[in-house]
Design a protein around this motif. Structure first.
Motif, PDB file in Angstrom:
ATOM      1  N   LYS A   1       0.821  -1.211   0.000  1.00 28.71           N
ATOM      2  CA  LYS A   1       0.000   0.000   0.000  1.00 28.71           C
ATOM      3  C   LYS A   1       0.863   1.271   0.000  1.00 28.71           C
ATOM      4  CE  LYS A   1      -4.217   1.717   1.857  1.00 28.71           C
ATOM      5  NZ  LYS A   1      -5.477   1.134   1.566  1.00 28.71           N
ATOM      6  N   ALA A   2       1.970   1.260   0.759  1.00 32.73           N
ATOM      7  CA  ALA A   2       2.795   2.456   0.909  1.00 32.73           C
ATOM      8  C   ALA A   2       3.766   2.661  -0.246  1.00 32.73           C
ATOM      9  CB  ALA A   2       3.590   2.377   2.218  1.00 32.73           C
ATOM     10  N   GLY A   3       4.157   1.597  -0.908  1.00 30.10           N
ATOM     11  CA  GLY A   3       5.196   1.697  -1.932  1.00 30.10           C
ATOM     12  C   GLY A   3       6.547   1.440  -1.295  1.00 30.10           C
ATOM     13  N   VAL A   4       7.030   2.396  -0.533  1.00 29.13           N
ATOM     14  CA  VAL A   4       8.246   2.229   0.266  1.00 29.13           C
ATOM     15  C   VAL A   4       7.989   2.841   1.637  1.00 29.13           C
ATOM     16  CG1 VAL A   4       9.840   2.266  -1.701  1.00 29.13           C
ATOM     17  CG2 VAL A   4       9.326   4.381  -0.519  1.00 29.13           C
ATOM     18  N   ASP A   5       8.645   2.324   2.649  1.00 28.94           N
ATOM     19  CA  ASP A   5       8.530   2.886   3.997  1.00 28.94           C
ATOM     20  C   ASP A   5       9.656   2.334   4.862  1.00 28.94           C
ATOM     21  OD1 ASP A   5       7.444   4.608   5.871  1.00 28.94           O
ATOM     22  OD2 ASP A   5       5.434   3.746   5.768  1.00 28.94           O
ATOM     23  N   TYR A   6       9.764   2.845   6.071  1.00 26.68           N
ATOM     24  CA  TYR A   6      10.815   2.408   6.980  1.00 26.68           C
ATOM     25  C   TYR A   6      10.196   1.776   8.224  1.00 26.68           C
ATOM     26  CZ  TYR A   6       9.996   7.098   8.968  1.00 26.68           C
ATOM     27  OH  TYR A   6       9.437   8.228   9.501  1.00 26.68           O
ATOM     28  N   ALA A   7      11.004   0.988   8.908  1.00 27.61           N
ATOM     29  CA  ALA A   7      10.532   0.165  10.017  1.00 27.61           C
ATOM     30  C   ALA A   7       9.891   0.994  11.130  1.00 27.61           C
ATOM     31  CB  ALA A   7      11.682  -0.665  10.581  1.00 27.61           C
ATOM     32  N   LYS A   8      10.493   2.115  11.472  1.00 28.16           N
ATOM     33  CA  LYS A   8       9.974   2.913  12.582  1.00 28.16           C
ATOM     34  C   LYS A   8       8.557   3.425  12.294  1.00 28.16           C
ATOM     35  CE  LYS A   8      11.486   6.436  15.819  1.00 28.16           C
ATOM     36  NZ  LYS A   8      12.532   7.429  16.129  1.00 28.16           N
ATOM     37  N   MET A   9       8.285   3.778  11.051  1.00 31.65           N
ATOM     38  CA  MET A   9       6.942   4.251  10.698  1.00 31.65           C
ATOM     39  C   MET A   9       5.938   3.106  10.746  1.00 31.65           C
ATOM     40  SD  MET A   9       4.962   6.701  10.115  1.00 31.65           S
ATOM     41  CE  MET A   9       6.080   8.051   9.893  1.00 31.65           C
ATOM     42  N   MET A  10       6.353   1.908  10.285  1.00 30.43           N
ATOM     43  CA  MET A  10       5.459   0.746  10.352  1.00 30.43           C
ATOM     44  C   MET A  10       5.136   0.423  11.807  1.00 30.43           C
ATOM     45  SD  MET A  10       6.773  -1.870   7.449  1.00 30.43           S
ATOM     46  CE  MET A  10       8.164  -1.221   6.560  1.00 30.43           C
ATOM     47  N   ALA A  11       6.139   0.530  12.678  1.00 29.81           N
ATOM     48  CA  ALA A  11       5.930   0.265  14.100  1.00 29.81           C
ATOM     49  C   ALA A  11       5.010   1.320  14.712  1.00 29.81           C
ATOM     50  CB  ALA A  11       7.265   0.227  14.836  1.00 29.81           C
ATOM     51  N   LYS A  12       5.218   2.563  14.340  1.00 33.38           N
ATOM     52  CA  LYS A  12       4.391   3.650  14.876  1.00 33.38           C
ATOM     53  C   LYS A  12       2.934   3.495  14.454  1.00 33.38           C
ATOM     54  CE  LYS A  12       4.086   8.676  14.943  1.00 33.38           C
ATOM     55  NZ  LYS A  12       4.643   9.921  14.426  1.00 33.38           N
ATOM     56  N   MET A  13       2.716   3.186  13.186  1.00 35.21           N
ATOM     57  CA  MET A  13       1.344   3.047  12.684  1.00 35.21           C
ATOM     58  C   MET A  13       0.630   1.852  13.305  1.00 35.21           C
ATOM     59  SD  MET A  13       1.622   4.039   8.666  1.00 35.21           S
ATOM     60  CE  MET A  13      -0.139   3.852   8.398  1.00 35.21           C
ATOM     61  N   SER A  14       1.340   0.732  13.447  1.00 39.68           N
ATOM     62  CA  SER A  14       0.716  -0.502  13.937  1.00 39.68           C
ATOM     63  C   SER A  14       0.703  -0.602  15.459  1.00 39.68           C
ATOM     64  CB  SER A  14       1.438  -1.714  13.366  1.00 39.68           C
ATOM     65  OG  SER A  14       2.769  -1.771  13.852  1.00 39.68           O
ATOM     66  N   GLU A  15       1.481   0.274  16.122  1.00 36.45           N
ATOM     67  CA  GLU A  15       1.646   0.239  17.572  1.00 36.45           C
ATOM     68  C   GLU A  15       2.277  -1.071  18.046  1.00 36.45           C
ATOM     69  OE1 GLU A  15      -2.137   1.308  19.320  1.00 36.45           O
ATOM     70  OE2 GLU A  15      -2.048   3.317  18.452  1.00 36.45           O
ATOM     71  N   LEU A  16       3.105  -1.673  17.187  1.00 34.02           N
ATOM     72  CA  LEU A  16       3.886  -2.852  17.556  1.00 34.02           C
ATOM     73  C   LEU A  16       5.290  -2.409  17.937  1.00 34.02           C
ATOM     74  CD1 LEU A  16       2.943  -5.376  14.708  1.00 34.02           C
ATOM     75  CD2 LEU A  16       2.211  -5.448  17.098  1.00 34.02           C
ATOM     76  N   PRO A  17       6.008  -3.208  18.726  1.00 36.39           N
ATOM     77  CA  PRO A  17       7.389  -2.850  19.058  1.00 36.39           C
ATOM     78  C   PRO A  17       8.266  -2.788  17.799  1.00 36.39           C
ATOM     79  CG  PRO A  17       6.609  -4.661  20.442  1.00 36.39           C
ATOM     80  CD  PRO A  17       5.571  -4.428  19.393  1.00 36.39           C
ATOM     81  N   LEU A  18       9.154  -1.818  17.757  1.00 34.57           N
ATOM     82  CA  LEU A  18      10.053  -1.647  16.618  1.00 34.57           C
ATOM     83  C   LEU A  18      10.861  -2.920  16.365  1.00 34.57           C
ATOM     84  CD1 LEU A  18      11.354   0.103  14.434  1.00 34.57           C
ATOM     85  CD2 LEU A  18      12.891   1.016  16.194  1.00 34.57           C
ATOM     86  N   SER A  19      11.297  -3.571  17.424  1.00 33.22           N
ATOM     87  CA  SER A  19      12.105  -4.789  17.261  1.00 33.22           C
ATOM     88  C   SER A  19      11.323  -5.887  16.535  1.00 33.22           C
ATOM     89  CB  SER A  19      12.596  -5.292  18.617  1.00 33.22           C
ATOM     90  OG  SER A  19      11.501  -5.609  19.451  1.00 33.22           O
ATOM     91  N   LEU A  20      10.031  -5.978  16.775  1.00 36.17           N
ATOM     92  CA  LEU A  20       9.197  -6.980  16.102  1.00 36.17           C
ATOM     93  C   LEU A  20       9.098  -6.692  14.602  1.00 36.17           C
ATOM     94  CD1 LEU A  20       7.402  -9.478  16.618  1.00 36.17           C
ATOM     95  CD2 LEU A  20       5.499  -7.916  16.964  1.00 36.17           C
ATOM     96  N   ILE A  21       8.929  -5.436  14.249  1.00 39.41           N
ATOM     97  CA  ILE A  21       8.868  -5.032  12.841  1.00 39.41           C
ATOM     98  C   ILE A  21      10.223  -5.268  12.177  1.00 39.41           C
ATOM     99  CG2 ILE A  21       8.567  -3.077  11.259  1.00 39.41           C
ATOM    100  CD1 ILE A  21       5.908  -3.979  12.415  1.00 39.41           C
TER     101      ILE A  21
END
Length: 179
Positions: free
Chosen positions: A32-52
């Protein structure tokens, strides 16, 4: 290998990698995003950064995700960005060609088999949970303690039984695929 299909027999398997819901989320997010970085995926999903980050590493090793090169990124490529062009301050990821093809093959039937392989009556539970938003609102015949525990392990629900931001985003991303 002896020329067999590289996809595993189980829908949640790809070249030896057992796909967890967090893997599916990263694939859907990048689609959906095209490209993105781990910290943003973690922020959006509210999952721990380490899990992403672990999920991205697994998907990279499987050949489904790759690093995006370059020093700047345009909004046409990173659809979740608000600015026209952004200089990269993070490591950005995108679906590889193989990842694009894999995500295209995901349909309602695949999702049904996938969720049923995660836990008993998984497809039915995920559909009901996505509609109701609370574990307590599920049909009485599936309200079992082990299902509650599994939904928590996969981070679909909170300890109180409400759906998580991660689950809601996963369902929204996969909505077009048949849920």
């Amino acid at each position: 290998m002896n020329g067999e299909n590289t996809r595993g027999k189980r829908p949640g398997s790809y070249r030896g990698l057992e796909l967890l819901p967090v893997h599916l989320y990263v694939l859907a997010h990048l689609k959906k995003a095209g490209v993105d970085y781990a910290k943003m995926m973690a922020k959006m999903s509210e999952l721990p950064l380490s899990l992403i980050e672990d999920a991205i590493r697994d998907l990279t090793e499987a050949g489904l995700v790759e690093r995006d090169s370059g020093s700047a990124i345009k909004r046409s490529k990173a659809r979740f960005k608000k600015a026209f062009e952004v200089h990269k301050h993070h490591t950005y990821y995108r679906l590889s060609r193989e990842g694009e093809l894999f995500v295209r093959r995901i349909d309602g039937r695949w999702l049904k088999e996938y969720f049923n392989s995660l836990f008993p009556e998984g497809w039915r539970i995920v559909r009901e949970l996505s509609r109701s938003g609370k574990f307590e609102n599920l049909s009485k015949d599936i309200k079992r303690e082990e299902i509650h525990g599994e939904l928590r392990v996969y981070r679909f629900i909170t300890p109180s039984g409400r759906t998580t931001q991660f689950f809601n985003l996963l369902i929204a991303f996969l909505d077009a695929k048949g849920i």
